[in-house]
Design a protein around this motif. Structure first.
Motif, PDB file in Angstrom:
ATOM      1  N   ASP A  59     -23.674  16.617   0.624  1.00 30.38           N
ATOM      2  CA  ASP A  59     -23.489  15.180   0.464  1.00 30.38           C
ATOM      3  C   ASP A  59     -24.759  14.528  -0.061  1.00 30.38           C
ATOM      4  O   ASP A  59     -24.704  13.609  -0.890  1.00 30.38           O
ATOM      5  CB  ASP A  59     -23.098  14.559   1.800  1.00 30.38           C
ATOM      6  N   ARG A  60     -25.913  14.978   0.395  1.00 27.08           N
ATOM      7  CA  ARG A  60     -27.173  14.383  -0.053  1.00 27.08           C
ATOM      8  C   ARG A  60     -27.400  14.621  -1.544  1.00 27.08           C
ATOM      9  O   ARG A  60     -27.919  13.756  -2.242  1.00 27.08           O
ATOM     10  CB  ARG A  60     -28.337  14.936   0.771  1.00 27.08           C
ATOM     11  N   VAL A  61     -27.016  15.789  -2.012  1.00 27.53           N
ATOM     12  CA  VAL A  61     -27.110  16.052  -3.447  1.00 27.53           C
ATOM     13  C   VAL A  61     -26.225  15.070  -4.213  1.00 27.53           C
ATOM     14  O   VAL A  61     -26.667  14.397  -5.153  1.00 27.53           O
ATOM     15  CB  VAL A  61     -26.704  17.504  -3.770  1.00 27.53           C
ATOM     16  N   SER A  62     -24.960  14.978  -3.814  1.00 27.70           N
ATOM     17  CA  SER A  62     -24.011  14.116  -4.518  1.00 27.70           C
ATOM     18  C   SER A  62     -24.434  12.652  -4.455  1.00 27.70           C
ATOM     19  O   SER A  62     -24.364  11.928  -5.453  1.00 27.70           O
ATOM     20  CB  SER A  62     -22.607  14.286  -3.924  1.00 27.70           C
ATOM     21  N   THR A  63     -24.880  12.203  -3.275  1.00 30.40           N
ATOM     22  CA  THR A  63     -25.274  10.806  -3.107  1.00 30.40           C
ATOM     23  C   THR A  63     -26.512  10.481  -3.933  1.00 30.40           C
ATOM     24  O   THR A  63     -26.607   9.407  -4.540  1.00 30.40           O
ATOM     25  CB  THR A  63     -25.523  10.500  -1.622  1.00 30.40           C
ATOM     26  N   THR A  64     -27.472  11.386  -3.963  1.00 32.87           N
ATOM     27  CA  THR A  64     -28.680  11.150  -4.759  1.00 32.87           C
ATOM     28  C   THR A  64     -28.335  10.906  -6.214  1.00 32.87           C
ATOM     29  O   THR A  64     -28.814   9.957  -6.842  1.00 32.87           O
ATOM     30  CB  THR A  64     -29.646  12.344  -4.634  1.00 32.87           C
ATOM     31  N   TRP A  65     -27.468  11.750  -6.759  1.00 36.07           N
ATOM     32  CA  TRP A  65     -27.125  11.633  -8.182  1.00 36.07           C
ATOM     33  C   TRP A  65     -26.227  10.428  -8.448  1.00 36.07           C
ATOM     34  O   TRP A  65     -26.375   9.741  -9.455  1.00 36.07           O
ATOM     35  CB  TRP A  65     -26.471  12.921  -8.671  1.00 36.07           C
ATOM     36  N   SER A  66     -25.302  10.166  -7.565  1.00 34.51           N
ATOM     37  CA  SER A  66     -24.427   9.014  -7.757  1.00 34.51           C
ATOM     38  C   SER A  66     -25.218   7.720  -7.654  1.00 34.51           C
ATOM     39  O   SER A  66     -25.047   6.799  -8.466  1.00 34.51           O
ATOM     40  CB  SER A  66     -23.308   9.035  -6.707  1.00 34.51           C
ATOM     41  N   ALA A  67     -26.114   7.640  -6.656  1.00 35.40           N
ATOM     42  CA  ALA A  67     -26.867   6.402  -6.432  1.00 35.40           C
ATOM     43  C   ALA A  67     -27.885   6.146  -7.534  1.00 35.40           C
ATOM     44  O   ALA A  67     -28.050   5.008  -7.967  1.00 35.40           O
ATOM     45  CB  ALA A  67     -27.571   6.475  -5.080  1.00 35.40           C
ATOM     46  N   LEU A  68     -28.563   7.186  -7.997  1.00 34.42           N
ATOM     47  CA  LEU A  68     -29.676   6.991  -8.920  1.00 34.42           C
ATOM     48  C   LEU A  68     -29.299   7.174 -10.383  1.00 34.42           C
ATOM     49  O   LEU A  68     -29.866   6.505 -11.253  1.00 34.42           O
ATOM     50  CB  LEU A  68     -30.822   7.949  -8.574  1.00 34.42           C
ATOM     51  N   ASN A  69     -28.366   8.085 -10.655  1.00 31.94           N
ATOM     52  CA  ASN A  69     -28.044   8.371 -12.056  1.00 31.94           C
ATOM     53  C   ASN A  69     -26.576   8.197 -12.393  1.00 31.94           C
ATOM     54  O   ASN A  69     -26.159   8.493 -13.519  1.00 31.94           O
ATOM     55  CB  ASN A  69     -28.503   9.787 -12.429  1.00 31.94           C
ATOM     56  N   GLY A  70     -25.764   7.758 -11.441  1.00 29.91           N
ATOM     57  CA  GLY A  70     -24.366   7.502 -11.741  1.00 29.91           C
ATOM     58  C   GLY A  70     -23.620   8.723 -12.242  1.00 29.91           C
ATOM     59  O   GLY A  70     -22.747   8.620 -13.103  1.00 29.91           O
ATOM     60  N   LEU A  71     -23.941   9.896 -11.701  1.00 30.96           N
ATOM     61  CA  LEU A  71     -23.280  11.128 -12.121  1.00 30.96           C
ATOM     62  C   LEU A  71     -22.486  11.714 -10.955  1.00 30.96           C
ATOM     63  O   LEU A  71     -22.941  11.703  -9.812  1.00 30.96           O
ATOM     64  CB  LEU A  71     -24.297  12.162 -12.611  1.00 30.96           C
ATOM     65  N   SER A  72     -21.313  12.230 -11.254  1.00 31.44           N
ATOM     66  CA  SER A  72     -20.446  12.833 -10.235  1.00 31.44           C
ATOM     67  C   SER A  72     -20.856  14.283 -10.027  1.00 31.44           C
ATOM     68  O   SER A  72     -20.119  15.208 -10.357  1.00 31.44           O
ATOM     69  CB  SER A  72     -18.975  12.715 -10.647  1.00 31.44           C
ATOM     70  N   MET A  73     -22.045  14.470  -9.457  1.00 38.31           N
ATOM     71  CA  MET A  73     -22.573  15.818  -9.250  1.00 38.31           C
ATOM     72  C   MET A  73     -21.726  16.616  -8.270  1.00 38.31           C
ATOM     73  O   MET A  73     -21.758  17.850  -8.283  1.00 38.31           O
ATOM     74  CB  MET A  73     -24.021  15.724  -8.757  1.00 38.31           C
ATOM     75  N   ASN A  74     -20.959  15.928  -7.417  1.00 34.42           N
ATOM     76  CA  ASN A  74     -20.091  16.661  -6.491  1.00 34.42           C
ATOM     77  C   ASN A  74     -19.061  17.504  -7.232  1.00 34.42           C
ATOM     78  O   ASN A  74     -18.525  18.459  -6.682  1.00 34.42           O
ATOM     79  CB  ASN A  74     -19.390  15.691  -5.540  1.00 34.42           C
ATOM     80  N   CYS A  75     -18.776  17.165  -8.497  1.00 31.33           N
ATOM     81  CA  CYS A  75     -17.848  17.984  -9.294  1.00 31.33           C
ATOM     82  C   CYS A  75     -18.412  19.372  -9.570  1.00 31.33           C
ATOM     83  O   CYS A  75     -17.662  20.278  -9.934  1.00 31.33           O
ATOM     84  CB  CYS A  75     -17.550  17.291 -10.631  1.00 31.33           C
ATOM     85  N   VAL A  76     -19.726  19.517  -9.439  1.00 27.26           N
ATOM     86  CA  VAL A  76     -20.379  20.783  -9.798  1.00 27.26           C
ATOM     87  C   VAL A  76     -20.563  21.680  -8.582  1.00 27.26           C
ATOM     88  O   VAL A  76     -21.069  22.784  -8.679  1.00 27.26           O
ATOM     89  CB  VAL A  76     -21.739  20.503 -10.471  1.00 27.26           C
ATOM     90  N   GLN A  77     -20.127  21.210  -7.441  1.00 23.29           N
ATOM     91  CA  GLN A  77     -20.318  21.965  -6.205  1.00 23.29           C
ATOM     92  C   GLN A  77     -19.580  23.295  -6.222  1.00 23.29           C
ATOM     93  O   GLN A  77     -20.063  24.296  -5.690  1.00 23.29           O
ATOM     94  CB  GLN A  77     -19.835  21.112  -5.031  1.00 23.29           C
ATOM     95  N   CYS A  78     -18.404  23.320  -6.853  1.00 22.67           N
ATOM     96  CA  CYS A  78     -17.576  24.536  -6.844  1.00 22.67           C
ATOM     97  C   CYS A  78     -17.508  25.235  -8.202  1.00 22.67           C
ATOM     98  O   CYS A  78     -17.077  26.377  -8.288  1.00 22.67           O
ATOM     99  CB  CYS A  78     -16.153  24.198  -6.396  1.00 22.67           C
ATOM    100  N   HIS A  79     -17.893  24.557  -9.266  1.00 24.76           N
ATOM    101  CA  HIS A  79     -17.791  25.119 -10.623  1.00 24.76           C
ATOM    102  C   HIS A  79     -18.599  24.241 -11.554  1.00 24.76           C
ATOM    103  O   HIS A  79     -19.041  23.145 -11.164  1.00 24.76           O
ATOM    104  CB  HIS A  79     -16.330  25.170 -11.093  1.00 24.76           C
ATOM    105  N   SER A  80     -18.799  24.677 -12.778  1.00 23.51           N
ATOM    106  CA  SER A  80     -19.506  23.832 -13.729  1.00 23.51           C
ATOM    107  C   SER A  80     -18.708  22.556 -13.968  1.00 23.51           C
ATOM    108  O   SER A  80     -17.487  22.520 -13.807  1.00 23.51           O
ATOM    109  CB  SER A  80     -19.731  24.579 -15.045  1.00 23.51           C
ATOM    110  N   HIS A  81     -19.411  21.502 -14.368  1.00 24.91           N
ATOM    111  CA  HIS A  81     -18.787  20.180 -14.482  1.00 24.91           C
ATOM    112  C   HIS A  81     -17.684  20.191 -15.541  1.00 24.91           C
ATOM    113  O   HIS A  81     -17.885  20.699 -16.644  1.00 24.91           O
ATOM    114  CB  HIS A  81     -19.847  19.131 -14.838  1.00 24.91           C
ATOM    115  N   PRO A  82     -16.501  19.647 -15.214  1.00 28.94           N
ATOM    116  CA  PRO A  82     -15.400  19.666 -16.179  1.00 28.94           C
ATOM    117  C   PRO A  82     -15.586  18.686 -17.335  1.00 28.94           C
ATOM    118  O   PRO A  82     -14.862  18.778 -18.327  1.00 28.94           O
ATOM    119  CB  PRO A  82     -14.183  19.291 -15.330  1.00 28.94           C
ATOM    120  N   TYR A  83     -16.513  17.743 -17.225  1.00 32.45           N
ATOM    121  CA  TYR A  83     -16.665  16.737 -18.281  1.00 32.45           C
ATOM    122  C   TYR A  83     -18.081  16.612 -18.813  1.00 32.45           C
ATOM    123  O   TYR A  83     -18.283  16.129 -19.917  1.00 32.45           O
ATOM    124  CB  TYR A  83     -16.212  15.357 -17.775  1.00 32.45           C
TER     125      TYR A  83
END
Length: 985
Positions: free
Chosen positions: A276-300
């Motif tokens: 969650d800290r990884v996803s929140t850091t990226w969402s809060a600071l860079n507006g990126l859905s890094m949680n999409c990369v938790q299980c596989h490379s980013h689909p977009y």
């Protein structure tokens, strides 16, 4: 976007080969490109898009032409650093026709560069700016946007009467300096921080989070630069000469839920928090859905699966580990006058513990000094351990005076359980177990009982001198345990026995025990007697433990003096596993243990040094003072020591139980600027990396978030997603100009940025919209009119209390429990049993101070779109439901506010002897402006109808006259608080 081994997100993958073996795209050669062969195929099993409508000839021609021209690749706009933008010339709208305009440097609809960019886009879209809003409307909008509160009647009168050209700017400066500014903007950030006053999950127990909330409020009020604001939250503990406030700031990532429900795996939920800290850091600071990369490379977006876990490595070395006590804590004195001194004591304790651990690890570094003692036999005696527990439990029972108390009954129950097990074991195998040995080490399976006395016997093949003996608990697999730790172990006591040839065993005295772990160091220093050789005290420090074992953990027993071991001598070691420490719900397990000796007399010198004795005495003194101080225990982030750091590996398909590959080096995604090579890779340098000049997203995301709060719509509408799945900016040039201006000219000055935005004509426009404007731009994307937004949940409540004259100005401190409907908390708490409606001033504190329990969020907040706080929420999505009307009509807070507003109107009525003036006062308090003639007519009609209902009917015949009058005006006040104009800004 990714399927069958083919991806068109990243250029290298697009130019690669799919399952066919042919290259997907061959730049300059469409006929050699498998992509063209697939889109032109007539075979439905081969053609792309698969099982979808084929591309048109024109679309295929475009693809052919693109490949023939070299298949040039452009990065997504958000991954390209902002470019310097020339401010467009001002546009003078000459008449009602938006196409009839001239360029000029002076324009009454241009206040600053923002307006130049906005109006340039209006011209492009065939629109024109609206007129400036009237003063009352403008001040109400500004006051809510900057402080979350309506303007006071005095403030409204002053602004109306101020004819100076900078009258509005004076109001802006006044509101920016208001203490209410921090309270309003903290509400925005606490959504992102997933702030709550409870731990989450099933038990959802109380957590002392409010010092972090107060820090956020102070940071906004003190105008802490956005860079420092973020860096302190991500890595305040790593700052040189850190302060108490720096540590409190790290509460940002301690807002992750903590699961202390029985039977759960602490490591599993620790990992959940880190993800969650990884996803929140990226969402809060860079507006990126890094949680999409938790299980596989980013689909977009061009972000690889492995890059998620490389970044995860930055955060994975925090000390907190989902433990029952929710540690580590910063102890904050309840007495504000003691806080700084208490913080300094805790810092001194940290320094002493770190210094001791550094020295001990330095002494042990020379591997050649250690000689392994081969263990020749190992037995576990369960009855011996249980008999010790029977004695200690019986003693504890005898000391309890209240025979009906829960501790008495619990210990009675435990005593019976111990005796029953002893009786059962005595009848079976005597309670003894032989343990497995491998290469002279204890290498046990999981059959060691939770309580046992383990005896290890060694032999000495050659004569040797011994000054210290090291007992090391090792993971079964050293490499894998670094990222997937073995279970906890806990040794409560250690005794050493020396048997010389042809002599009886004798207890071997120990001068001091020294551990390699900062986790154990605190307990060991507090229990140690130093160098006085008192064995009864020294053995208190003999035990050691690990909540989870991911590195070898040892303790060194230093002898009073070196001894000579002749050949044939043996050393026996007794390890007591008594379960005194509660590390996890599952009993601790020791799987592997090694014994070693050294003749290095530096150990003797160190334990007898005056410096060590002084450090121990100081540590104990400081610990006693801290322990006696009445404190709040606030969760903070602390870094693991270099000897105890976890490693990280890639989670296959996001499964924390299936890690693969090498240990990862912390890093940032390749699509973004490279991480510096000349700095350590830790949370501090990671936090600072987000603010490097070439970082393309941090400033854009920040200015977009503040813009959203003021205009009701971001320049990028998807605040949470600047990636390929998000929307493109409506005003890309303005976004880049604002980002670079914020970063370089304003030096991340938040108040200056907000002032720039509210001083623009674009912000100050009237919000009224014609039907034509609504048809052309229903969402006001092009900013042809001013923002009109529904008040947030907090603003609606605070406004009602403000209008009623009830709102408290008290700031900070523990969360409060204003009235809420009964029966909301379905599960009672342990520390805070249930919701208890606050009394006196705390009943009317600002909404930001309301107790937030994750499982049962304050109901009126939820109804008005506050999100629950399990996860970070970059924005609230406004809704319009009947429940909202029920809240403002019936909720206890709003009923009390209506009563308070009624009392103010009645007071005016008594003084003026005029219903008209009383109604006008109520309307102005709620609407921040004089009511219109139409509104006054409707209010008068409502007052008359209510008066008739309450006074001219038999229903209220027994009600006192004063009560009837109060009820009438309370109903009128409720009408005012429910007006659409009252709920918007």
């Amino acid at each position: 976007m990714q399927q069958a081994g083919i991806s068109f997100i990243m250029r290298d993958a697009a130019l690669g080969r799919g399952h066919s073996g042919r290259r997907n795209i061959v730049p300059g050669d469409p006929d050699a490109s498998e992509l063209i062969a697939r889109v032109e195929s007539t075979d439905p099993n081969v053609r792309m898009p698969y099982k979808a409508k084929p591309l048109s000839p024109a679309q295929i021609a475009t693809l052919r032409s693109w490949i023939a021209q070299g298949a040039q690749w452009e990065e997504h706009w958000a991954f390209v650093p902002p470019e310097s933008q020339a401010v467009p010339d001002a546009v003078e709208f000459v008449s009602g026709d938006p196409t009839n305009l001239t360029r000029s440097t002076i324009n009454n609809t241009v206040n600053n560069a923002i307006d130049n960019f906005v109006q340039e886009k209006l011209v492009e879209k065939g629109l024109r700016p609206a007129k400036r809003a009237d003063k009352s409307t403008l001040l109400r909008r500004l006051s809510f946007d900057l402080t979350g509160l309506p303007p006071s009647p005095t403030q409204i009168d002053d602004f109306r009467s101020d004819k100076s050209p900078n009258a509005f700017e004076k109001q802006v400066d006044y509101l920016l300096d208001s203490p209410a500014f921090g309270e309003r903007w903290a509400a925005m950030w606490l959504d992102i921080a997933r702030y709550a006053d409870s731990q989450g999950y099933t038990r959802d127990e109380y957590r002392v989070s409010w010092p972090y909330r107060d820090w956020v409020i102070s940071a906004f009020n003190d105008n802490l630069s956005y860079k420092d604001f973020v860096v302190k939250q991500l890595a305040g503990d790593l700052l040189p000469a850190r302060t108490m406030e720096d540590l409190i700031a790290t509460g940002f990532h301690r807002q992750t839920p903590n699961n202390n429900e029985g039977g759960t795996d602490d490591e599993e939920f620790r990992v959940v928090a880190m993800l969650d800290r990884v996803s929140t850091t990226w969402s809060a600071l860079n507006g990126l859905s890094m949680n999409c990369v938790q299980c596989h490379s980013h689909p977009y977006d061009p972000i690889e699966h492995s890059e998620f876990y490389k970044f995860y490595s930055f955060l994975n070395t925090a000390q907190d580990a989902d433990r029952y006590a929710d540690v580590p804590h910063l102890r904050i004195a309840r007495d504000e006058n003691e806080r700084e001194a208490l913080f300094e004591l805790q810092e001194y304790m940290q320094q002493i513990a770190h210094e001791q651990t550094t020295n001990i690890n330095g002494l042990a570094d020379d591997a050649a000094q250690w000689q392994q003692l081969n263990i020749v036999s190992a037995t576990a005696n369960e009855i011996a351990a249980l008999n010790k527990l029977i004695v200690s439990t019986a003693k504890r029972i005898a000391e309890i005076e209240d025979k009906e108390s829960w501790p008495y009954k619990r210990n009675q129950r435990r005593l019976k359980q111990f005796k029953d097990v002893v009786e059962k074991l005595s009848a079976e195998n005597g309670g003894q177990h032989d343990l497995a040995l491998v290469n002279g080490e204890l290498f046990a399976d999981e059959s060691i009982p939770p309580q046992a006395i383990v005896e290890l016997k060694t032999d000495v093949n050659t004569s040797k001198k011994v000054s210290a003996i090291r007992v090391t608990a090792l993971p079964v697999n050293l490499y894998e345990a670094a990222h997937t730790p073995d279970w906890a172990f806990s040794i409560d006591n250690i005794k050493l026995w020396l048997t010389l040839p042809n002599q009886a065993p004798q207890l071997l005295p120990v001068q001091s025990y020294l551990t390699n772990s900062l986790e154990v160091q605190d307990e060991q220093l507090k229990r140690h007697n130093g160098v006085n050789g008192n064995l009864s005290k020294t053995e208190n420090a003999a035990g050691f433990f690990a909540h989870r074992l991911f590195r070898p953990r040892w303790t060194v027993a230093v002898l009073p003096e070196s001894i000579e071991l002749p050949k044939g001598a043996s050393i026996s070691i007794e390890l007591a596993f008594l379960g005194h420490r509660r590390l996890n719900d599952k009993p601790p397990q020791l799987r592997r243990l090694r014994l070693e000796v050294t003749d290095n007399e530096d150990w003797l010198v160190y334990v007898n040094s005056p410096e060590r004795q002084k450090s121990i005495n100081q540590y104990v003194e400081y610990a006693n003072t801290v322990g006696k101080t009445d404190t709040y225990n606030a969760p903070v982030i602390l870094e693991q020591s270099e000897w105890d750091k976890r490693a990280s590996a890639l989670f296959y398909r996001g499964n924390f139980l299936d890690k693969q590959g090498e240990h990862l080096v912390p890093d940032t995604p390749a699509i973004l600027p490279s991480f510096p090579v000349d700095v350590p890779r830790n949370r501090l340098t990671m936090a600072e990396w987000f603010f490097h000049d070439e970082q393309p997203l941090t400033a854009r995301v920040a200015v977009n978030r503040f813009w959203f709060q003021l205009f009701g719509r971001g320049l990028v509408d998807t605040l949470e997603d600047f990636g390929g799945a998000g929307n493109e900016p409506s005003h890309p040039e303005l976004l880049d100009w604002l980002a670079l201006h914020f970063q370089h000219e304003l030096n991340w000055d938040v108040k200056a940025l907000i002032k720039l935005m509210v001083m623009s004509y674009s912000y100050q426009q009237d919000a009224s919209a014609t039907e034509a404007a609504l048809d052309t731009d229903p969402a006001n994307m092009w900013i042809a009119r001013g923002p009109r937004q529904r008040l947030s949940a907090e603003m609606i409540r605070d406004q009602a209390l403000f209008a009623a004259g009830l709102l408290s100005k008290k700031m900070g401190g523990e969360p409060v429990m204003p009235p809420q409907p009964a029966g909301i908390w379905g599960r009672k708490g342990r520390l805070i049993k249930d919701w208890e409606n606050a009394k006196d001033e705390d009943r009317y504190r600002r909404a930001i101070y309301t107790f937030i329990k994750r499982a049962y969020t304050y109901p009126s907040f939820l109804t008005f779109d506050m999100e629950t706080r399990e996860l970070s929420h970059p924005r609230r999505i406004p809704t319009n439901t009947p429940l909202q009307a029920l809240v403002t009509l019936n909720d206890p807070v709003f009923h009390e506010a209506a009563q308070g507003l009624a009392a103010r109107m009645l007071s005016k009525k008594r003084v003026s002897q005029s219903d008209e003036q009383a109604l006008r006062l109520g309307a102005e308090l709620v609407l921040s402006r004089p009511p219109s003639k139409y509104e006054m007519a409707r209010l008068n009609a409502a007052l008359e109808a209510l008066h008739q209902e309450f006074f001219d009917t038999k229903v209220n015949a027994d009600t006192p006259e004063d009560q009837k009058l109060s009820d009438v005006w309370t109903a009128v006040a409720s009408i005012l608080l429910n007006l659409d104009a009252a709920l918007t800004r």
